[in-house]
Scaffold this motif. Structure first.
Motif, mmCIF file in Angstrom:
data_model
loop_
_atom_site.group_PDB
_atom_site.id
_atom_site.type_symbol
_atom_site.label_atom_id
_atom_site.label_comp_id
_atom_site.label_asym_id
_atom_site.label_seq_id
_atom_site.Cartn_x
_atom_site.Cartn_y
_atom_site.Cartn_z
ATOM 1 N N HIS A 38 0.779 -1.196 0.020
ATOM 2 C CA HIS A 38 -0.020 -0.017 0.003
ATOM 3 C C HIS A 38 0.732 1.344 -0.049
ATOM 4 N N LYS A 51 -3.694 3.942 3.585
ATOM 5 C CA LYS A 51 -4.245 2.918 4.556
ATOM 6 C C LYS A 51 -5.423 2.118 3.580
ATOM 7 N N LEU A 52 -5.725 0.994 4.002
ATOM 8 C CA LEU A 52 -6.572 0.264 3.534
ATOM 9 C C LEU A 52 -7.840 0.189 4.504
ATOM 10 N N GLU A 71 -11.194 6.167 3.914
ATOM 11 C CA GLU A 71 -11.609 5.944 5.344
ATOM 12 C C GLU A 71 -12.976 5.064 5.353
ATOM 13 N N SER A 72 -13.006 4.220 6.170
ATOM 14 C CA SER A 72 -13.987 3.115 5.967
ATOM 15 C C SER A 72 -15.421 3.692 6.564
HETATM 16 N N1 LIG Z 1 -9.388 5.276 9.915
HETATM 17 C C1 LIG Z 1 -8.889 4.206 8.953
HETATM 18 C C2 LIG Z 1 -7.986 3.019 9.441
HETATM 19 C C3 LIG Z 1 -7.584 2.406 8.121
HETATM 20 C C4 LIG Z 1 -6.291 1.440 8.541
HETATM 21 O O1 LIG Z 1 -5.676 1.787 9.543
HETATM 22 N N2 LIG Z 1 -6.103 0.508 7.911
HETATM 23 C C5 LIG Z 1 -5.032 -0.855 8.314
HETATM 24 C C6 LIG Z 1 -5.442 -1.999 8.068
HETATM 25 S S1 LIG Z 1 -6.896 -2.370 9.010
HETATM 26 C C7 LIG Z 1 -3.952 -0.388 7.204
HETATM 27 O O2 LIG Z 1 -3.966 -0.102 6.182
HETATM 28 N N3 LIG Z 1 -2.557 -0.275 7.946
HETATM 29 C C8 LIG Z 1 -1.347 -0.213 6.973
HETATM 30 C C9 LIG Z 1 -0.554 0.662 7.876
HETATM 31 O O3 LIG Z 1 -0.616 1.177 8.725
HETATM 32 O O4 LIG Z 1 0.697 0.827 7.201
HETATM 33 C C10 LIG Z 1 -10.243 3.432 8.418
HETATM 34 O O5 LIG Z 1 -11.219 3.440 9.060
HETATM 35 O O6 LIG Z 1 -10.552 3.193 7.083
#
Ligand SMILES: N[C@@H](CCC(=O)N[C@@H](CS)C(=O)NCC(=O)O)C(=O)O
Length: 240
Positions: A38, A51-52, A71-72
């Motif tokens: 990502h 982020k995903l 953002e989810s």
């Molecule tokens: N606030 C964001 C949180 C997204 C998030 O933290 N995703 C994590 C996976 S659950 C991610 O992509 N982590 C990769 C990283 O931090 O490098 C949402 O709700 O979409």
């Protein structure tokens, strides 16, 4: 057609559930975050926060160019508005839905996320942080229990607020919590888990990669740590 850029974790399951519930046509684009999939300029054009999950709507309602959403909580709202489903129409129900969605995004997610970080990823010895985030994570479960003692679903009817909160209950044992003393929350969880769309969503994205992200104690290589929490992740959000 909607592209769902995802990794096999709870934040991403929320969106897969909504896509399955609405029947909107979608295509999966899978990432492996320990590998840093990502952290590319291409993905940053979709989500500046790297982020995903993120989605790209290839047929937006205005008929214009493909539209990316990150953002989810924002994605769930976008899909609810696009489909006209899973967000109550009456003003009170709609506000309740937004309240619980905001609560998940600002409270349940970040607090449980930090509990997971300090209990499962951080070096040993983080006693204050572990106690702080585990107790706050537990308190938030009691907040849901209180609400669900008086309603079957967070906004009264099943909505994107439930879809946002539900996946966070999937990893409780990893942070030393259970639903044992929370009967209304446990019943709500089982009601949602039994939905065919929820089962289909789990099957679609909680694939073999899930095991990578659901270990009680994650031992990351320096490269994996860098992609998740360190230099590589920070660099990806700094450079143009
Ligand atoms: N606030 C964001 C949180 C997204 C998030 O933290 N995703 C994590 C996976 S659950 C991610 O992509 N982590 C990769 C990283 O931090 O490098 C949402 O709700 O979409």
């Amino acid at each position: 057609m909607i592209d769902l850029h995802y990794v096999a974790t709870g934040n991403n399951l929320k969106i897969a559930i909504m896509l399955e519930e609405t029947g909107l046509e979608y295509r999966l684009v899978r990432y492996e975050m320990f590998r840093g999939d990502h952290l590319t300029p291409e993905f940053r054009r979709i989500n500046p926060n790297c982020k995903l999950p993120a989605i790209v709507d290839r047929a937006p309602a205005d008929g214009g160019d493909p539209f990316a959403v990150f953002e989810s909580g924002a994605i769930l709202t976008y899909l609810a508005e696009k489909s006209g489903r899973f967000i109550p129409e009456d003003p009170r129900g709609r506000s309740l839905c937004q309240q619980w969605l905001a609560w998940q995004i600002a409270g349940l997610g970040p607090m449980h996320g930090q509990a997971h970080h300090f209990i499962r990823y951080a070096p040993e010895g983080q006693h204050y942080a572990v106690a702080r985030y585990r107790s706050e994570a537990e308190r938030l479960l009691h907040v849901m229990e209180y609400r669900l003692a008086g309603a079957d679903y967070l906004a009264g009817e099943y909505s994107i607020a439930d879809m946002a909160c539900f996946p966070w209950l999937g990893g409780l044992s990893l942070i030393g919590l259970t639903l044992d003393a929370l009967p209304h929350l446990a019943a709500w969880h089982d009601r949602i888990a039994a939905r065919p769309a929820v089962q289909a969503a789990r099957q679609a994205i909680m694939d073999e990669n899930r095991a990578l992200y659901a270990r009680a104690k994650a031992e990351l290589t320096p490269e994996q740590w860098s992609a998740m929490f360190g230099d590589r992740m920070h660099r990806a959000s700094r450079t143009l």
